[in-house]
Design a protein around this motif. Sequence first.
Motif, short mmCIF file in Angstrom:
data_model
loop_
_atom_site.label_atom_id
_atom_site.label_comp_id
_atom_site.label_asym_id
_atom_site.label_seq_id
_atom_site.Cartn_x
_atom_site.Cartn_y
_atom_site.Cartn_z
N LYS A 394 -17.26 -40.22 7.61
CA LYS A 394 -18.63 -40.62 7.33
C LYS A 394 -18.66 -42.03 6.73
CE LYS A 394 -19.94 -35.82 6.31
NZ LYS A 394 -20.42 -34.89 5.24
N PRO A 395 -18.84 -43.07 7.55
CA PRO A 395 -18.93 -44.43 7.02
C PRO A 395 -20.03 -44.59 5.96
CG PRO A 395 -18.72 -44.47 9.41
CD PRO A 395 -18.91 -43.04 9.03
N GLN A 396 -21.03 -43.73 6.02
CA GLN A 396 -22.12 -43.82 5.04
C GLN A 396 -21.59 -43.60 3.62
OE1 GLN A 396 -25.56 -44.52 5.87
NE2 GLN A 396 -25.47 -44.96 3.68
N THR A 397 -20.54 -42.79 3.46
CA THR A 397 -20.01 -42.54 2.11
C THR A 397 -19.44 -43.82 1.49
OG1 THR A 397 -17.85 -41.83 2.99
CG2 THR A 397 -19.51 -40.12 2.61
N LEU A 398 -18.82 -44.67 2.31
CA LEU A 398 -18.35 -45.96 1.79
C LEU A 398 -19.53 -46.89 1.55
CD1 LEU A 398 -16.35 -48.12 1.01
CD2 LEU A 398 -15.91 -48.56 3.45
N ALA A 399 -20.49 -46.90 2.47
CA ALA A 399 -21.67 -47.74 2.27
C ALA A 399 -22.38 -47.39 0.97
CB ALA A 399 -22.63 -47.58 3.46
N ASP A 400 -22.48 -46.10 0.67
CA ASP A 400 -23.14 -45.66 -0.57
C ASP A 400 -22.37 -46.14 -1.80
OD1 ASP A 400 -25.07 -44.41 0.95
OD2 ASP A 400 -24.19 -42.40 0.76
N LEU A 401 -21.02 -46.08 -1.75
CA LEU A 401 -20.21 -46.56 -2.88
C LEU A 401 -20.41 -48.06 -3.09
CD1 LEU A 401 -16.77 -44.74 -2.36
CD2 LEU A 401 -18.45 -44.32 -4.18
N VAL A 402 -20.45 -48.80 -1.99
CA VAL A 402 -20.61 -50.26 -2.07
C VAL A 402 -21.96 -50.61 -2.70
CG1 VAL A 402 -20.92 -52.35 -0.69
CG2 VAL A 402 -19.03 -50.78 -0.19
N VAL A 403 -23.02 -50.01 -2.20
CA VAL A 403 -24.36 -50.30 -2.72
C VAL A 403 -24.48 -49.87 -4.17
CG1 VAL A 403 -26.81 -49.73 -2.48
CG2 VAL A 403 -25.43 -50.20 -0.44
N ARG A 404 -23.91 -48.71 -4.48
CA ARG A 404 -23.98 -48.21 -5.86
C ARG A 404 -23.29 -49.17 -6.82
NH1 ARG A 404 -21.11 -42.51 -7.61
NH2 ARG A 404 -21.21 -42.78 -9.88
N TYR A 405 -22.12 -49.69 -6.41
CA TYR A 405 -21.40 -50.61 -7.29
C TYR A 405 -22.09 -51.98 -7.33
CZ TYR A 405 -17.41 -52.88 -9.56
OH TYR A 405 -16.60 -53.56 -10.44
N GLU A 406 -22.71 -52.37 -6.22
CA GLU A 406 -23.44 -53.64 -6.20
C GLU A 406 -24.59 -53.62 -7.21
OE1 GLU A 406 -26.02 -56.38 -3.01
OE2 GLU A 406 -25.58 -54.26 -2.58
N ASN A 407 -25.22 -52.47 -7.34
CA ASN A 407 -26.40 -52.36 -8.19
C ASN A 407 -26.09 -51.91 -9.61
OD1 ASN A 407 -28.05 -53.11 -6.02
ND2 ASN A 407 -28.19 -50.98 -5.30
N SER A 408 -24.80 -51.76 -9.91
CA SER A 408 -24.42 -51.26 -11.23
C SER A 408 -23.19 -51.99 -11.72
CB SER A 408 -24.14 -49.75 -11.15
OG SER A 408 -23.51 -49.29 -12.32
N THR A 409 -23.04 -52.07 -13.02
CA THR A 409 -21.81 -52.65 -13.59
C THR A 409 -20.72 -51.60 -13.73
OG1 THR A 409 -22.66 -52.22 -15.82
CG2 THR A 409 -23.12 -54.39 -14.86
N GLN A 410 -21.05 -50.35 -13.42
CA GLN A 410 -20.11 -49.24 -13.57
C GLN A 410 -19.47 -48.90 -12.24
OE1 GLN A 410 -19.34 -47.73 -16.55
NE2 GLN A 410 -17.74 -46.62 -15.44
N PHE A 411 -18.14 -49.07 -12.15
CA PHE A 411 -17.44 -48.72 -10.91
C PHE A 411 -17.45 -47.20 -10.73
CE2 PHE A 411 -13.53 -47.84 -8.41
CZ PHE A 411 -13.84 -48.61 -7.30
N PRO A 412 -17.71 -46.70 -9.51
CA PRO A 412 -17.88 -45.25 -9.30
C PRO A 412 -16.56 -44.47 -9.23
CG PRO A 412 -18.21 -46.42 -7.25
CD PRO A 412 -18.04 -47.47 -8.30
N ALA A 413 -15.77 -44.55 -10.28
CA ALA A 413 -14.54 -43.76 -10.40
C ALA A 413 -14.56 -43.04 -11.74
CB ALA A 413 -13.31 -44.64 -10.29
#
Length: 455
Positions: A394-413
């Motif tokens: 699901k390429p969307q799962t990477l797209a969601d991680l990228v957008v989430r990190y772009e809009n936040s200072t918190q890395f999603p790990a």
Amino acid sequence: MTRLLVECTHVFQHPKVNSGIQRVVRNVINQLPPSVDGVECIPVVMLKGKLYRVLKLGSLNIPFFDGLMTFAGRLERLAHGFWQLHQRLDKRCTSKFAKRLLYVAYRLTALACFSVPLRLIDQVNQYQLPKRCSPLQHQPGDQLVLLDSSWHTDFFPFAERLKRDGVGIVSVIYDLIPLTHPQFYDTRLAQVFNEWFDWITQTADGYVAISATVRDQVREELQRRVGPAKADALWFDYFHLGSELDLSEARATVEPRLTQMFDTPEPVFLMVSTIEPRKNHDYLLDAFELAWAAGSTVRLCIAGRIGWKCDALLARVRNHPQLNKRLFMFNDLSDTSLEYAYSHARSLVFPSRVEGFGLPLVEAMQRGLPAMGSDIPIFREIGGEFMAYFDLAKPQTLADLVVRYENSTQFPAARNVADWQWIGWREASAQLAERTLRNLQPTPAVAQRQHANCP
């Protein structure tokens, strides 16, 4: 008296090559301890049926010889490209006569343009040998550690003679991908690797992988090929790779186009790897196109030399509407430029389908650059809770991680990469030597540990 003879023949012959395995071999050899627990560690090469102690792995920094070796490396890459072209044309030929004619033309051209010049260069390079290596006599009890990429060499008969003379054979295994996923390689390369693995299963006394994941795969493959009884008589272990970019120079010039890319405020996501099918660049582009369609302004930088079976991917990049706007590609970055990219990117992205280790992940995270990777076992082994993972289906799962990190200072790990620690090449080299030696006369406790996920 046992000695560890750590083999580095291919890198010795091609000191200017700097791809994955060559980087590992060069760093392990350069950081090899003189001895471990009283056992001498000696870097060696096998040339024309003789064993040599390595005095200098790199070139002699003589412009003529360095230029000759650089030219030879380019000529070898051209020869490989010419062979790939022949393979593609051969598949299109429908008549046996045309195939035969094509083959004859290929052989004559390859002989005149590649084989003969490369042999002449090899003869000229013989003048350097006394300054780079010296003859070494093997002894019963020596352990020959096949560290380099030995599947395309011609020293098999010599290695077999060493074994008959009482020298143990230890094989370093980087991965089994040409066996498990042959579709990612040219048919001939997969065949060569399979033939090499057949040889190594009959020759090696022990195996050291570059990860626990690969160690377990090697044990399973040996059990399948030779049976559980024979496989249980062998030993299996692993060591981890280091992370320093040894060819990086503080005063060297960074690629100007790279610095220009980082001069603008939009975040850059970095992909570092050879461009080849299993690295999954198409998935990467799919994911970032989804992110851009959703309004993201992030940029994607693909860094890596051009490999094989990637014509369609290269065409997709070169014709992409975002090329040199939000999509950038560099195919020949120096270690200095790569260090700069690691230092200025927002995150590493690594969508590989299958790996033996994943060196760019370690290089990035060791420098404090957070990493997003495929949800595959080896990346879990390396990154643990410090990485963010996405679904390869699901390429969307990477797209969601990228957008989430772009809009936040918190890395999603789950955990901060600043708390992640890894070994350097000195520790990696010592680990290889120590874990090889501990298996030569295993105690019950050691024998038990090597069948578990021991650190």
